[in-house]
Design a protein around this motif. Structure first.
Motif, PDB file in Angstrom:
ATOM      1  N   HIS A  14      48.831  46.391  41.352  1.00  0.00           N
ATOM      2  CA  HIS A  14      49.561  45.063  42.490  1.00  0.00           C
ATOM      3  C   HIS A  14      48.948  45.644  43.488  1.00  0.00           C
ATOM      4  N   GLY A  15      48.826  44.429  44.578  1.00  0.00           N
ATOM      5  CA  GLY A  15      48.153  44.881  45.669  1.00  0.00           C
ATOM      6  C   GLY A  15      47.080  43.822  45.895  1.00  0.00           C
ATOM      7  N   LEU A  16      46.596  43.499  46.445  1.00  0.00           N
ATOM      8  CA  LEU A  16      45.793  42.921  46.670  1.00  0.00           C
ATOM      9  C   LEU A  16      43.725  42.979  46.005  1.00  0.00           C
ATOM     10  N   VAL A  17      42.797  42.393  46.709  1.00  0.00           N
ATOM     11  CA  VAL A  17      42.115  42.494  45.989  1.00  0.00           C
ATOM     12  C   VAL A  17      40.341  41.786  46.676  1.00  0.00           C
ATOM     13  N   HIS A  18      39.528  42.328  47.254  1.00  0.00           N
ATOM     14  CA  HIS A  18      38.237  41.583  47.693  1.00  0.00           C
ATOM     15  C   HIS A  18      38.142  40.597  46.276  1.00  0.00           C
ATOM     16  N   ILE A  19      37.662  39.369  46.628  1.00  0.00           N
ATOM     17  CA  ILE A  19      37.008  38.908  45.818  1.00  0.00           C
ATOM     18  C   ILE A  19      35.594  37.839  46.237  1.00  0.00           C
ATOM     19  N   ASP A  20      34.709  37.157  45.511  1.00  0.00           N
ATOM     20  CA  ASP A  20      33.640  36.434  46.704  1.00  0.00           C
ATOM     21  C   ASP A  20      34.334  35.736  47.045  1.00  0.00           C
ATOM     22  N   HIS A  21      34.974  35.154  46.946  1.00  0.00           N
ATOM     23  CA  HIS A  21      36.214  33.846  46.862  1.00  0.00           C
ATOM     24  C   HIS A  21      37.371  34.220  48.014  1.00  0.00           C
ATOM     25  N   GLY A  22      36.896  35.171  48.701  1.00  0.00           N
ATOM     26  CA  GLY A  22      38.198  36.108  49.882  1.00  0.00           C
ATOM     27  C   GLY A  22      39.281  37.124  49.599  1.00  0.00           C
ATOM     28  N   PRO A  33      46.838  40.052  40.192  1.00  0.00           N
ATOM     29  CA  PRO A  33      45.461  39.658  39.618  1.00  0.00           C
ATOM     30  C   PRO A  33      45.134  38.729  38.724  1.00  0.00           C
ATOM     31  N   ALA A  34      44.042  38.699  39.924  1.00  0.00           N
ATOM     32  CA  ALA A  34      43.123  37.593  40.251  1.00  0.00           C
ATOM     33  C   ALA A  34      43.277  36.348  39.412  1.00  0.00           C
ATOM     34  N   PRO A  35      42.824  35.073  40.451  1.00  0.00           N
ATOM     35  CA  PRO A  35      42.770  34.063  39.263  1.00  0.00           C
ATOM     36  C   PRO A  35      42.475  33.294  38.205  1.00  0.00           C
ATOM     37  N   GLY A  36      41.035  34.124  38.143  1.00  0.00           N
ATOM     38  CA  GLY A  36      39.943  33.891  36.967  1.00  0.00           C
ATOM     39  C   GLY A  36      40.855  34.894  35.758  1.00  0.00           C
ATOM     40  N   THR A  37      41.460  35.934  36.190  1.00  0.00           N
ATOM     41  CA  THR A  37      41.776  37.570  35.479  1.00  0.00           C
ATOM     42  C   THR A  37      42.988  37.361  34.745  1.00  0.00           C
ATOM     43  N   ALA A  38      43.861  36.417  35.526  1.00  0.00           N
ATOM     44  CA  ALA A  38      45.409  36.291  35.527  1.00  0.00           C
ATOM     45  C   ALA A  38      44.891  34.859  34.238  1.00  0.00           C
ATOM     46  N   VAL A  74      52.349  48.675  36.110  1.00  0.00           N
ATOM     47  CA  VAL A  74      52.377  50.602  36.212  1.00  0.00           C
ATOM     48  C   VAL A  74      52.215  50.962  37.618  1.00  0.00           C
ATOM     49  N   PRO A  75      52.784  51.190  38.618  1.00  0.00           N
ATOM     50  CA  PRO A  75      53.047  50.778  39.935  1.00  0.00           C
ATOM     51  C   PRO A  75      51.934  51.255  40.819  1.00  0.00           C
ATOM     52  N   VAL A  76      50.920  51.386  41.013  1.00  0.00           N
ATOM     53  CA  VAL A  76      49.263  51.481  41.026  1.00  0.00           C
ATOM     54  C   VAL A  76      49.049  50.180  42.175  1.00  0.00           C
ATOM     55  N   GLU A  77      48.643  50.549  42.991  1.00  0.00           N
ATOM     56  CA  GLU A  77      48.271  49.378  44.298  1.00  0.00           C
ATOM     57  C   GLU A  77      46.901  49.056  43.988  1.00  0.00           C
ATOM     58  N   PHE A  78      46.217  49.123  42.844  1.00  0.00           N
ATOM     59  CA  PHE A  78      44.875  48.663  42.814  1.00  0.00           C
ATOM     60  C   PHE A  78      44.784  47.644  41.468  1.00  0.00           C
ATOM     61  N   GLU A  79      43.309  47.129  41.326  1.00  0.00           N
ATOM     62  CA  GLU A  79      43.112  46.238  40.504  1.00  0.00           C
ATOM     63  C   GLU A  79      43.499  47.341  39.119  1.00  0.00           C
ATOM     64  N   LEU A  80      43.523  47.632  38.309  1.00  0.00           N
ATOM     65  CA  LEU A  80      43.676  48.023  36.631  1.00  0.00           C
ATOM     66  C   LEU A  80      41.934  47.431  36.126  1.00  0.00           C
ATOM     67  N   THR A  81      42.810  45.997  35.502  1.00  0.00           N
ATOM     68  CA  THR A  81      42.356  45.306  34.817  1.00  0.00           C
ATOM     69  C   THR A  81      41.432  44.639  35.428  1.00  0.00           C
ATOM     70  N   THR A  82      39.575  44.529  34.829  1.00  0.00           N
ATOM     71  CA  THR A  82      39.236  43.481  35.794  1.00  0.00           C
ATOM     72  C   THR A  82      38.690  42.923  34.679  1.00  0.00           C
ATOM     73  N   PRO A  83      38.057  41.491  34.968  1.00  0.00           N
ATOM     74  CA  PRO A  83      37.805  40.484  34.670  1.00  0.00           C
ATOM     75  C   PRO A  83      37.089  40.367  33.373  1.00  0.00           C
ATOM     76  N   THR A  84      35.817  41.111  33.358  1.00  0.00           N
ATOM     77  CA  THR A  84      35.717  41.498  32.381  1.00  0.00           C
ATOM     78  C   THR A  84      36.128  42.435  31.305  1.00  0.00           C
ATOM     79  N   GLY A  85      37.334  43.285  31.741  1.00  0.00           N
ATOM     80  CA  GLY A  85      38.101  43.931  30.579  1.00  0.00           C
ATOM     81  C   GLY A  85      39.164  43.272  29.838  1.00  0.00           C
TER      82      GLY A  85
END
Length: 434
Positions: free
Chosen positions: A154-162, A167-172, A183-194
């Motif tokens: 959950h939460g926010l992530v910094h990507i090249d577009h801001g 999940p970030a749009p590409g990951t979603a 999973v109640p964690v404020e962090f990007e648990l799954t990356t685009p690569t994963g």
């Protein structure tokens, strides 16, 4: 059936995947040789055993010079073309992962696969993670890859577009059709690569299948969370023959103004795109018009793609979508050598019965045509050869077991040698993007 199961309780990333593969026994020297053959200046794969959340795991880090390049698919293809060490199958698998990412990015940015440029995934570390994972899964040599539901965080992530929500749009986009978990964690648990790795490689999502475990690998993430071990766990072993249950999607539409040629062509496109089954049923529609019910059974991941084909080819205005649960028998692919040539087929074991071999129609039809014999004769011959092979193998195993028991009773050093080698199994490596 040799099976791999990805347990993604804290998400998945490229370096976590690579770490889990190495920790499960994949030869890190072969992966290193493949990465080195790409001639990426100053790039080094660093692998170490660490303790993460109280558990021993493998951590992988890609050491590289500072860079600011934004790469396209053409750049990725050029990098892969440099290697004469990485096999064609491994290159193709890596390209499929990159193309999945490019397709997702192109869709969310309104571009095309060839024009879209990679940001975070175009960085050297992500490139190495993806190519290393492709090599690793090829070396793992499994027949089936299963995976748990995926937590995104959950939460926010910094990507090249801001700044973007997780999940970030590409990951979603990559995770469409894949079951997610909270999973109640404020962090990007799954990356685009994963996300791209599971989208391309995983055959089935759900609980761990019944299996005899042979290896377990732990891939460590870089982030440390309180009370949660940031690990990706990989089980490798033999599936137990059983009735597996999975969720599939049924797509249906009624057609009363579509020619038979269009229906047949649409069916061909759907099958080529990966539909599990496509069939038609004659129906009576309003105003006493005869029509056709087009039914398509598919994996959830392919639902959107197959819907697009149906809309585009038939001109229908609506498609009914129904999730279904189906039970299937575990199966594997085998080839038998007959007097008519090599015949491929599927092997399955109905519960409580011996394995059954179902030859592929295309191979049998080709053999029947070349030898000018009835098709049924090729089927019978292929099944007979398979049955004879199974009988011979069973006899050999029985004799082998007898000899093994006899030697074991007289070899008093056996237990000592086994214990002495035990520590070797824990010498593995690790990788992680998050």
């Amino acid at each position: 059936m040799r099976t791999a199961y990805l347990e993604c309780q804290m998400g998945i990333s490229g370096d976590m995947t690579l770490g889990a593969l190495i920790d499960a026994g994949v030869d890190v020297d072969v992966i290193r040789a493949g990465i080195d053959s790409l001639n990426l200046e100053g790039v080094e794969l660093h692998v170490e055993k660490i303790i993460k959340g109280g558990f021993a795991a493998t951590a992988v880090t890609v050491k590289h010079p500072k860079q600011h390049a934004h790469r396209h698919m053409s750049d990725i293809r050029e990098i892969l073309s440099r290697s004469d060490v990485i096999t064609d199958d491994q290159k193709q698998l890596a390209l499929q992962i990159f193309e999945a990412i490019a397709g997702a990015e192109a869709k969310v940015h309104g571009s095309t696969v060839d024009k879209v440029h990679f940001h975070e995934v175009g960085a050297i570390d992500s490139i190495v993670d993806i190519i290393g994972a492709a090599i690793g899964f090829d070396l793992l040599d499994v027949d089936l890859i299963c995976c748990s539901s995926i937590p995104t965080g959950h939460g926010l992530v910094h990507i090249d577009h801001g700044i973007c929500p997780i999940p970030a749009p590409g990951t979603a986009e990559l995770l469409k059709g894949i079951p997610l978990q909270d999973v109640p964690v404020e962090f990007e648990l799954t990356t685009p690569t994963g996300a791209a790795i599971v989208r391309v490689l995983v055959d089935r999502f759900g609980p761990r299948p019944p299996m005899t475990i042979e290896q377990i690998g732990y891939g460590a993430g870089t982030k440390t969370f309180p009370q949660r071990a940031n690990l990706l766990r990989l089980f490798v072993g033999q599936s137990v023959p059983t009735k597996d249950r999975e969720t599939v999607i049924l797509l249906e539409t009624n057609l009363d103004d579509t020619t038979p040629e269009v229906v047949g062509y649409t069916r061909q496109l759907l099958e080529e795109a990966g539909a599990l089954d496509v069939y038609t049923t004659s129906i009576d529609m309003k105003k006493n018009r005869p029509g056709v019910l087009l039914s398509v059974l598919c994996q959830p991941l392919l639902s959107d793609e197959l819907q697009d084909i149906i809309f585009e080819q038939t001109g229908t205005l609506g498609i009914r979508i129904s999730p279904l649960e189906r039970a299937t028998l575990s199966r594997s692919v085998a080839t038998v050598e007959t007097v008519y040539g090599s015949i491929r087929g599927k092997v399955t074991r109905p519960v409580g019965r011996t394995e059954w071999f179902q030859p592929e129609f295309e191979d049998c039809a080709k053999a029947a045509s070349e030898h000018d014999i009835p098709l049924r004769d090729v089927y019978r011959t292929a099944q007979s050869v398979f049955a004879e092979h199974q009988s011979t193998a069973a006899t050999h195993d029985h004799d082998h077991d007898h000899d093994h028991d006899h030697d074991h009773d007289h070899d008093h050093d056996h237990d000592h040698d086994h214990d002495h080698d035990h520590d070797h199994d824990h010498d593995h490596d690790h990788d992680h993007d998050k």
